[in-house]
Design an enzyme around this catalytic site. Sequence first.
Site, PDB file in Angstrom:
ATOM      1  N   GLY A  12       0.832  -1.206   0.000  1.00 28.13           N
ATOM      2  CA  GLY A  12       0.000   0.000   0.000  1.00 28.13           C
ATOM      3  C   GLY A  12       0.862   1.249   0.000  1.00 28.13           C
ATOM      4  N   ALA A  88       9.027   2.043   5.469  1.00 31.00           N
ATOM      5  CA  ALA A  88       7.970   1.819   6.465  1.00 31.00           C
ATOM      6  C   ALA A  88       7.900   2.981   7.446  1.00 31.00           C
ATOM      7  CB  ALA A  88       8.241   0.521   7.223  1.00 31.00           C
ATOM      8  N   GLY A  89       6.711   3.423   7.719  1.00 36.56           N
ATOM      9  CA  GLY A  89       6.578   4.526   8.673  1.00 36.56           C
ATOM     10  C   GLY A  89       5.138   4.653   9.139  1.00 36.56           C
ATOM     11  N   ASP A  93      -0.350  11.560  14.907  1.00 35.73           N
ATOM     12  CA  ASP A  93      -0.417  13.023  14.939  1.00 35.73           C
ATOM     13  C   ASP A  93      -1.258  13.529  16.097  1.00 35.73           C
ATOM     14  OD1 ASP A  93       0.965  12.819  12.570  1.00 35.73           O
ATOM     15  OD2 ASP A  93      -0.654  13.566  11.294  1.00 35.73           O
ATOM     16  N   PHE A 147       2.641  20.997  12.144  1.00 36.61           N
ATOM     17  CA  PHE A 147       1.727  21.124  13.288  1.00 36.61           C
ATOM     18  C   PHE A 147       1.199  19.724  13.627  1.00 36.61           C
ATOM     19  CE2 PHE A 147      -2.116  22.036  15.529  1.00 36.61           C
ATOM     20  CZ  PHE A 147      -2.019  23.324  16.025  1.00 36.61           C
ATOM     21  N   TYR A 152       6.904  12.741  14.545  1.00 35.29           N
ATOM     22  CA  TYR A 152       7.165  12.382  13.140  1.00 35.29           C
ATOM     23  C   TYR A 152       8.241  13.295  12.538  1.00 35.29           C
ATOM     24  CZ  TYR A 152       5.700  11.193   8.293  1.00 35.29           C
ATOM     25  OH  TYR A 152       5.632  10.780   6.984  1.00 35.29           O
ATOM     26  N   GLY A 183       6.313  15.177  -0.150  1.00 33.05           N
ATOM     27  CA  GLY A 183       5.292  16.000   0.502  1.00 33.05           C
ATOM     28  C   GLY A 183       4.026  15.178   0.670  1.00 33.05           C
ATOM     29  N   TYR A 184       2.909  15.842   0.524  1.00 31.55           N
ATOM     30  CA  TYR A 184       1.607  15.199   0.750  1.00 31.55           C
ATOM     31  C   TYR A 184       1.188  14.464  -0.525  1.00 31.55           C
ATOM     32  CZ  TYR A 184       1.252  17.513   5.232  1.00 31.55           C
ATOM     33  OH  TYR A 184       1.479  17.896   6.528  1.00 31.55           O
TER      34      TYR A 184
HETATM   35  N1  CAA Z   1      -1.383  24.732  10.912  1.00 36.51           N
HETATM   36  C1  CAA Z   1      -1.870  25.671  11.758  1.00 36.51           C
HETATM   37  N2  CAA Z   1      -2.857  25.432  12.617  1.00 36.51           N
HETATM   38  C2  CAA Z   1      -3.383  24.217  12.629  1.00 36.51           C
HETATM   39  C3  CAA Z   1      -2.930  23.208  11.783  1.00 36.51           C
HETATM   40  C4  CAA Z   1      -1.894  23.495  10.893  1.00 36.51           C
HETATM   41  N3  CAA Z   1      -1.418  22.581  10.027  1.00 36.51           N
HETATM   42  N4  CAA Z   1      -3.654  22.093  12.037  1.00 36.51           N
HETATM   43  C5  CAA Z   1      -4.528  22.408  13.002  1.00 36.51           C
HETATM   44  N5  CAA Z   1      -4.380  23.705  13.345  1.00 36.51           N
HETATM   45  C6  CAA Z   1      -5.128  24.447  14.321  1.00 36.51           C
HETATM   46  C7  CAA Z   1      -6.653  24.306  14.072  1.00 36.51           C
HETATM   47  O1  CAA Z   1      -7.070  25.195  13.076  1.00 36.51           O
HETATM   48  C8  CAA Z   1      -7.201  24.604  15.448  1.00 36.51           C
HETATM   49  O2  CAA Z   1      -7.165  26.001  15.634  1.00 36.51           O
HETATM   50  P1  CAA Z   1      -8.328  26.721  16.462  1.00 36.51           P
HETATM   51  O3  CAA Z   1      -8.259  26.113  17.844  1.00 36.51           O
HETATM   52  O4  CAA Z   1      -7.926  28.159  16.410  1.00 36.51           O
HETATM   53  O5  CAA Z   1      -9.588  26.411  15.730  1.00 36.51           O
HETATM   54  C9  CAA Z   1      -6.159  24.016  16.396  1.00 36.51           C
HETATM   55  O6  CAA Z   1      -4.961  23.893  15.632  1.00 36.51           O
HETATM   56  C10 CAA Z   1      -6.565  22.646  16.905  1.00 36.51           C
HETATM   57  O7  CAA Z   1      -6.853  21.837  15.767  1.00 36.51           O
HETATM   58  P2  CAA Z   1      -7.722  20.542  15.871  1.00 36.51           P
HETATM   59  O8  CAA Z   1      -9.077  20.856  16.392  1.00 36.51           O
HETATM   60  O9  CAA Z   1      -7.644  19.822  14.559  1.00 36.51           O
HETATM   61  O10 CAA Z   1      -6.968  19.765  17.035  1.00 36.51           O
HETATM   62  P3  CAA Z   1      -6.880  18.265  17.266  1.00 36.51           P
HETATM   63  O11 CAA Z   1      -6.111  18.098  18.525  1.00 36.51           O
HETATM   64  O12 CAA Z   1      -8.220  17.621  17.124  1.00 36.51           O
HETATM   65  O13 CAA Z   1      -6.007  17.743  16.010  1.00 36.51           O
HETATM   66  C11 CAA Z   1      -4.124  17.446  14.672  1.00 36.51           C
HETATM   67  C12 CAA Z   1      -4.723  18.229  15.831  1.00 36.51           C
HETATM   68  C13 CAA Z   1      -4.101  15.965  14.970  1.00 36.51           C
HETATM   69  C14 CAA Z   1      -2.696  17.948  14.535  1.00 36.51           C
HETATM   70  C15 CAA Z   1      -4.942  17.684  13.395  1.00 36.51           C
HETATM   71  O14 CAA Z   1      -5.075  19.069  13.191  1.00 36.51           O
HETATM   72  C16 CAA Z   1      -4.280  17.067  12.189  1.00 36.51           C
HETATM   73  O15 CAA Z   1      -4.434  15.897  11.899  1.00 36.51           O
HETATM   74  N6  CAA Z   1      -3.495  17.875  11.424  1.00 36.51           N
HETATM   75  C17 CAA Z   1      -2.766  17.396  10.296  1.00 36.51           C
HETATM   76  C18 CAA Z   1      -1.368  16.945  10.693  1.00 36.51           C
HETATM   77  C19 CAA Z   1      -0.578  16.594   9.463  1.00 36.51           C
HETATM   78  O16 CAA Z   1      -0.330  17.431   8.620  1.00 36.51           O
HETATM   79  N7  CAA Z   1      -0.181  15.345   9.347  1.00 36.51           N
HETATM   80  C20 CAA Z   1       0.505  14.894   8.192  1.00 36.51           C
HETATM   81  C21 CAA Z   1       0.058  13.495   7.923  1.00 36.51           C
HETATM   82  S1  CAA Z   1       0.618  12.935   6.323  1.00 36.51           S
HETATM   83  C22 CAA Z   1       2.209  12.646   6.536  1.00 36.51           C
HETATM   84  O17 CAA Z   1       2.769  12.742   7.571  1.00 36.51           O
HETATM   85  C23 CAA Z   1       2.929  12.229   5.299  1.00 36.51           C
HETATM   86  C24 CAA Z   1       4.029  13.149   5.015  1.00 36.51           C
HETATM   87  O18 CAA Z   1       5.163  12.786   5.267  1.00 36.51           O
HETATM   88  C25 CAA Z   1       3.764  14.446   4.397  1.00 36.51           C
END
Ligand code: CAA
Length: 246
Positions: A12, A88-89, A93, A147, A152, A183-184
């Site tokens: 996957g 693998a990773g 979050d 964020f 990670y 990136g994403y």
């Molecule tokens: N930048 C700035 N602010 C952010 C943000 C971001 N990227 N993400 C969330 N926030 C802010 C929200 O807008 C919110 O602000 P307010 O309180 O002012 O409304 C605050 O942070 C809290 O956000 P959540 O309600 O979403 O908080 P949570 O605790 O439920 O979730 C989180 C936090 C888990 C980090 C969630 O926001 C999330 O999943 N974010 C994405 C994280 C991400 O980018 N992961 C990458 C995964 S893919 C990957 O990793 C592959 C790769 O290599 C690229």
Amino acid sequence: MSRVALVTGGMGGLGEAICIKLAALGYKVVTTHSPGNAKAAEWLQSMNNMGYGFKAFPCDVADFDSCKACVEQVTKEVGPVDVLVNNAGITRDMTFKKMNKADWDAVISTNLDSVFNMTKQVMDGMLERKWGRVINVSSVNGQKGAFGQTNYSAAKAGMHGFTKALALEVARSGVTVNTISPGYIGTKMVMAIPQEILDSKILPQIPVARLGKPEEIAGLVAYLSSEEAAFVTGANISINGGQHMF
Ligand code: CAA
């Protein structure tokens, strides 16, 4: 004789696309799956029904002894590993405030300790044969932070420190060590991000204005695995639609 490529976590996502690309280029492709993954046999069968000829072995990449046993099995049944893709990773979050020690440890051991655990098993052989490729799949989030990803981002940044140090040590022996920082990409891992966060916070930071495709990452891995890439080592190649500039 075709070279052996071992891709961790190939069932996957990016790993699968990398396996498919390397198989198409004539590598003997081996991948790993988590011990006890009930879907592994089914996945392997369906891929091999399409003619890929993959092999797959169980391996907990976070566990040194499991990696040792896995690579011994690969060497015995397929041949010595010429190309290792540490792919693998996992993610766990959450904001730092909510993160506990177990969330930290899980991500560091699976994403960073794994690079040591796997590379250690193959490096002596590569040095003896005077040819090898190690490709570490890091992330734009290891370059710029993200964020909700202190664990990670730390692991992914650590990977590149490893890459540079090892690249220096093995450069004279025909072995290259590189990092790629995707990136994403449109995989399950990215699709798990809340849609609202993806649309409001992440996509606006991608100049190309879309998610990447797994095949685009696989193409870069294929290049780094090739003879032509012999002069590339210790590099960290950004492949993120321009997001690293934000
Ligand atoms: N930048 C700035 N602010 C952010 C943000 C971001 N990227 N993400 C969330 N926030 C802010 C929200 O807008 C919110 O602000 P307010 O309180 O002012 O409304 C605050 O942070 C809290 O956000 P959540 O309600 O979403 O908080 P949570 O605790 O439920 O979730 C989180 C936090 C888990 C980090 C969630 O926001 C999330 O999943 N974010 C994405 C994280 C991400 O980018 N992961 C990458 C995964 S893919 C990957 O990793 C592959 C790769 O290599 C690229």
